[in-house]
Design a protein around this motif. Structure first.
Motif, PDB file in Angstrom:
ATOM      1  N   CYS A  57       0.823  -1.209   0.000  1.00  0.00           N
ATOM      2  CA  CYS A  57       0.000   0.000   0.000  1.00  0.00           C
ATOM      3  C   CYS A  57       0.862   1.267   0.000  1.00  0.00           C
ATOM      4  N   PRO A  58       0.525   2.234  -0.853  1.00  0.00           N
ATOM      5  CA  PRO A  58       1.281   3.483  -0.859  1.00  0.00           C
ATOM      6  C   PRO A  58       1.048   4.343   0.387  1.00  0.00           C
ATOM      7  N   LEU A  59       0.044   4.001   1.177  1.00  0.00           N
ATOM      8  CA  LEU A  59      -0.267   4.772   2.383  1.00  0.00           C
ATOM      9  C   LEU A  59       0.140   4.046   3.662  1.00  0.00           C
ATOM     10  N   LEU A  60       1.004   3.060   3.531  1.00  0.00           N
ATOM     11  CA  LEU A  60       1.416   2.259   4.685  1.00  0.00           C
ATOM     12  C   LEU A  60       1.965   3.117   5.823  1.00  0.00           C
ATOM     13  N   GLU A  61       2.837   4.059   5.516  1.00  0.00           N
ATOM     14  CA  GLU A  61       3.458   4.867   6.568  1.00  0.00           C
ATOM     15  C   GLU A  61       2.458   5.766   7.307  1.00  0.00           C
ATOM     16  N   PRO A  62       1.655   6.583   6.597  1.00  0.00           N
ATOM     17  CA  PRO A  62       0.713   7.419   7.347  1.00  0.00           C
ATOM     18  C   PRO A  62      -0.372   6.602   8.055  1.00  0.00           C
ATOM     19  N   CYS A  63      -0.725   5.466   7.491  1.00  0.00           N
ATOM     20  CA  CYS A  63      -1.712   4.594   8.128  1.00  0.00           C
ATOM     21  C   CYS A  63      -1.150   4.047   9.441  1.00  0.00           C
ATOM     22  N   GLY A  64       0.091   3.591   9.402  1.00  0.00           N
ATOM     23  CA  GLY A  64       0.733   3.074  10.607  1.00  0.00           C
ATOM     24  C   GLY A  64       0.943   4.148  11.657  1.00  0.00           C
ATOM     25  N   ASP A  65       1.319   5.347  11.213  1.00  0.00           N
ATOM     26  CA  ASP A  65       1.489   6.461  12.154  1.00  0.00           C
ATOM     27  C   ASP A  65       0.188   6.727  12.903  1.00  0.00           C
ATOM     28  N   TYR A  66      -0.910   6.763  12.153  1.00  0.00           N
ATOM     29  CA  TYR A  66      -2.207   6.997  12.783  1.00  0.00           C
ATOM     30  C   TYR A  66      -2.554   5.864  13.753  1.00  0.00           C
ATOM     31  N   ALA A  67      -2.441   4.644  13.305  1.00  0.00           N
ATOM     32  CA  ALA A  67      -2.855   3.507  14.133  1.00  0.00           C
ATOM     33  C   ALA A  67      -2.037   3.381  15.414  1.00  0.00           C
ATOM     34  N   ARG A  68      -0.730   3.597  15.327  1.00  0.00           N
ATOM     35  CA  ARG A  68       0.105   3.500  16.528  1.00  0.00           C
ATOM     36  C   ARG A  68      -0.255   4.578  17.550  1.00  0.00           C
ATOM     37  N   THR A  69      -0.699   5.714  17.069  1.00  0.00           N
ATOM     38  CA  THR A  69      -1.072   6.803  17.969  1.00  0.00           C
ATOM     39  C   THR A  69      -2.490   6.625  18.503  1.00  0.00           C
ATOM     40  N   ALA A  70      -3.427   6.349  17.611  1.00  0.00           N
ATOM     41  CA  ALA A  70      -4.846   6.283  17.996  1.00  0.00           C
ATOM     42  C   ALA A  70      -5.224   4.969  18.673  1.00  0.00           C
ATOM     43  N   ARG A  71      -4.502   3.907  18.363  1.00  0.00           N
ATOM     44  CA  ARG A  71      -4.848   2.566  18.870  1.00  0.00           C
ATOM     45  C   ARG A  71      -6.349   2.290  18.675  1.00  0.00           C
ATOM     46  N   PRO A  72      -6.757   2.164  17.408  1.00  0.00           N
ATOM     47  CA  PRO A  72      -8.180   1.991  17.109  1.00  0.00           C
ATOM     48  C   PRO A  72      -8.776   0.762  17.794  1.00  0.00           C
ATOM     49  N   GLU A  73     -10.053   0.818  18.023  1.00  0.00           N
ATOM     50  CA  GLU A  73     -10.753  -0.275  18.706  1.00  0.00           C
ATOM     51  C   GLU A  73     -11.017  -1.455  17.791  1.00  0.00           C
ATOM     52  N   ALA A  74     -10.904  -1.263  16.497  1.00  0.00           N
ATOM     53  CA  ALA A  74     -11.139  -2.341  15.543  1.00  0.00           C
ATOM     54  C   ALA A  74     -10.467  -1.999  14.230  1.00  0.00           C
ATOM     55  N   GLY A  75     -10.326  -3.012  13.407  1.00  0.00           N
ATOM     56  CA  GLY A  75      -9.804  -2.815  12.071  1.00  0.00           C
ATOM     57  C   GLY A  75      -8.388  -3.323  11.901  1.00  0.00           C
ATOM     58  N   TYR A  76      -7.962  -3.292  10.671  1.00  0.00           N
ATOM     59  CA  TYR A  76      -6.633  -3.744  10.300  1.00  0.00           C
ATOM     60  C   TYR A  76      -5.917  -2.542   9.707  1.00  0.00           C
ATOM     61  N   TRP A  77      -4.889  -2.087  10.360  1.00  0.00           N
ATOM     62  CA  TRP A  77      -4.197  -0.851  10.011  1.00  0.00           C
ATOM     63  C   TRP A  77      -2.718  -1.130   9.798  1.00  0.00           C
ATOM     64  N   ALA A  78      -2.217  -0.809   8.613  1.00  0.00           N
ATOM     65  CA  ALA A  78      -0.785  -0.906   8.316  1.00  0.00           C
ATOM     66  C   ALA A  78      -0.185  -2.256   8.714  1.00  0.00           C
TER      67      ALA A  78
END
Length: 93
Positions: A57-78
């Motif tokens: 994915c071309p958005l792997l880095e910003p997706c991972g940055d968001y997920a590591r910070t937000a710690r979403p309650e569900a989903g598959y992120w980076a």
């Protein structure tokens, strides 16, 4: 997260960056509902497929940055599943 916490503010900033990046470059997972499922509902082969999609994915880095910070309650992120696994049920004989 509490309202106006530093983590919430940072997560909002990173989500905005991810959203902006996705305007011209859609994520590789776009339209795939498996990426918004609870991790306890996904099978191992689905997780493997999703990991491969994320790795390309071309958005792997910003997706991972968001997920590591937000710690979403569900989903598959980076390349990582977030959420609670399903509770194991006791087997009866």
């Amino acid at each position: 997260m509490t309202r106006n916490s530093p983590r919430l503010t940072e997560a909002s900033r990173k989500l905005e960056a991810l959203t902006r990046a996705g305007v011209d470059t859609p994520p590789a997972c776009e339209g795939d509902d498996a990426f918004i499922a609870d991790k306890g509902t996904l099978l191992p082969h689905e997780l493997s497929r999703m990991r491969l999609v994320c790795s390309r994915c071309p958005l792997l880095e910003p997706c991972g940055d968001y997920a590591r910070t937000a710690r979403p309650e569900a989903g598959y992120w980076a390349g990582m599943a977030y959420g609670r696994p399903e509770k194991a049920t006791a087997k009866t004989a």
